[in-house]
Design a protein around this motif. Structure first.
Motif: not given
Ligand SMILES: Cc1ncc(COP(=O)(O)O)c(C=O)c1O
Length: 509
Positions: A116, A129-130, A149-150, A317, A319, A361, A363-365, A369
């Motif tokens: 990302l 992520e957003r 952002i994360f 993770c 933020c 980066r 995909f921590r999001a 999610w």
């Protein structure tokens, strides 16, 4: 190469469909066994580096042994040598338990292997992520226009926020000219209870640890606002440039919440950046009773959060949120031809690399999610409220007892207390002056011994804090699996271990 790999039991780099299914089933069975047995596991191993090295050896494998054998090694040898942070009586540090849905999210994030960096690199994951950042923002009640952002964790979130604070408040373009071109030293204000990652960030940013001003705290370990104002004015008179106030929503030692509204007002009046480190306590704002104490989230210029703490997600993770996303851009945007974004539509040209320190980066999001999409907010809120109730119950039990003593107010889910054996209690009641200090020092030593023995015992796990200079046993309750009964087990474990250690001799001089 292929013939060499098939001549051994080595796992192939690219498994067949059947092999892949077999691997998945084996890993899933292991995971189920782990979850089933978690409560009964010894919480932490008692071992040494040498012993662990002896178990695993050090030879670089030219040929693999296959996944089945590696999983056996993992389950039988490696797993017992881990500390089990998801155990319901893991009360040390600020440790997330991890939730099962996130284990799968991490697996799927690695499967998709989205990077990302910028919208075109991963259109769907970038939008997720957003969206997840917006959800986090709304969960805690940050400013509606905030974005972020994360990052890897709270330390990196604090670092990113301080970088932006310095960039926005410096009288020069500090990104181009460097800190050495500053006409005056820039100073920031933390409390004596602020997490060390803030001072570390100031060191890394060449602000200098001498310019991190530690404001004393009151009896409840909250920043003293009268002293803060006086220190800002002193620094102005001495020719320094105050630029940032850092408030904490849940200190790492005792869980205190600084008077955030007042700090916001002081920062605004002096034209300073207002950052809140909410890495530990931020998600407690899900509980209505706590939310009112954190209303100043909406006024902060930046907030550090850790979904890998009180959102129960596994590491990593963190933020960082910025009230004005342009501040992050001004700090982190860099030009390089190989990174040029050719799309001119604003959403499709969005680049995370312009809003934070990292390029590649993970995909921590996805785990943020997936947790919210699959489980929803209501069970999270209930779990946070349950943790708060467990901490309040533990504090009450400590207060009601003859042999424990609470050392700090309990504002969130951290309880600091100590064990006071009957002899020590009598000595404390009668001693004064130097005699009393002697008893206090012995109590510090006794509780330290007790903590080490508790950690070795493996039924419950705590860490320590220094509370007003005294050694405290510190329990941070932050686990959806923890129950009220675990509070009783913790105290029973401490009493059992204290008994086994034997009575500490000579409480009075
Ligand atoms: C208040 C506070 N800030 C920052 C941090 C650092 O977070 P991380 O370990 O995710 O870097 C912690 C960690 O416990 C914390 O409690």
């Amino acid at each position: 190469m292929a013939s060499r790999a098939t001549s051994t039991n080595a796992a192939p780099l690219e498994p067949s469909t059947d092999e892949l299914r077999g691997w998945g089933e084996a890993v899933l069975d292991l995971m189920v066994r782990y979850h089933e047995g978690l409560r009964d596991r010894r919480l932490a191993p008692s071992t040494t580096s040498r012993e662990i090295r002896a178990v695993f050896g050090r030879a670089l494998p030219e040929e693999g042994v296959g996944l089945a054998a590696t999983l056996v090694e993992f389950e039988e040898r490696l797993m017992p040598l881990a500390r089990h942070n998801g155990h319901p009586r893991m009360f040390g540090y600020v440790q997330s338990p991890g939730v099962a849905v996130a284990s799968f999210a991490d697996l799927l994030a690695s499967m998709l292997n989205a990077n990302l960096t910028v919208w075109r690199s991963a259109p769907g994951p970038v939008e997720i992520e957003r969206i997840a950042v917006e959800w986090v923002r709304d969960m805690i009640g940050a400013h509606a226009g905030a974005d972020g952002i994360f990052v890897s964790g709270g330390s990196m979130a604090n670092f990113s926020a301080l970088a932006a604070a310095r960039r926005m408040k410096a009288p020069i373009d500090v990104g181009r000219e460097g800190a050495q071109a500053l006409p005056r030293a820039m100073r920031l204000y933390v409390s004596t209870e602020t997490h060390h990652s803030v001072a570390k960030a100031a060191t890394l940013l060449a602000i200098g640890s001498d310019h991190v001003r530690e404001v004393p705290v009151d009896d409840a370990f909250r920043m003293r606002v009268d002293t803060l104002e006086a220190m800002i004015e002193d620094d102005l008179r001495a020719g320094h440039q105050p630029f940032c106030v850092v408030g904490t929503a849940g200190t790492v030692g005792t869980g205190a919440i600084d008077p955030l509204d007042v700090l916001a007002e002081i920062a605004q009046r002096h034209g300073l950046w207002f950052h809140i480190d909410a890495s530990y306590g931020g998600f407690a704002a899900l509980a209505p009773a706590v939310r009112t104490k954190m209303a100043a989230f909406a006024k902060a210029d930046s907030i550090a959060l850790d979904p890998h703490k009180w959102m129960y997600l596994p590491v990593d993770c963190g933020c960082v949120l910025f009230r004005d996303p342009a501040a992050a851009r001004a700090t982190f945007a860099h030009q390089a031809e190989y990174m040029r974004v050719m799309d001119s539509a604003p959403a499709e040209s969005f680049a995370f690399w312009d809003h934070g320190p990292e390029l590649s980066r993970r995909f921590r999001a996805l785990k943020v999610w997936m947790l919210l999409r699959a489980v929803g907010l209501a069970p999270l809120r209930a779990a946070v409220e349950k943790d708060l109730a467990c901490a309040a119950a533990l504090a009450e039990k400590v207060e009601a007892s003859q042999d424990f003593e609470r050392l700090a107010p309990v504002e969130l889910s951290i309880v600091c207390f100590r064990h006071v054996p009957a002899q020590a209690r009598r000595a404390l009641d009668t001693a004064s002056g130097a005699g009393r200090e002697g008893v206090e020092r012995r109590l510090d030593a006794w509780n330290e011994r007790l903590l080490v023995a508790l950690q070795r015992d493996g039924s419950s796990y705590m860490s320590n804090a220094s509370v007003g200079g005294r050694f405290a046993l510190r329990a941070c309750i932050m686990n959806h699996r923890t129950t009220l009964a675990d509070m009783d087990i913790l105290l029973a474990d401490l009493r059992r271990i204290a008994g086994a250690l034997g009575e500490f001799q000579g409480w009075s001089e």
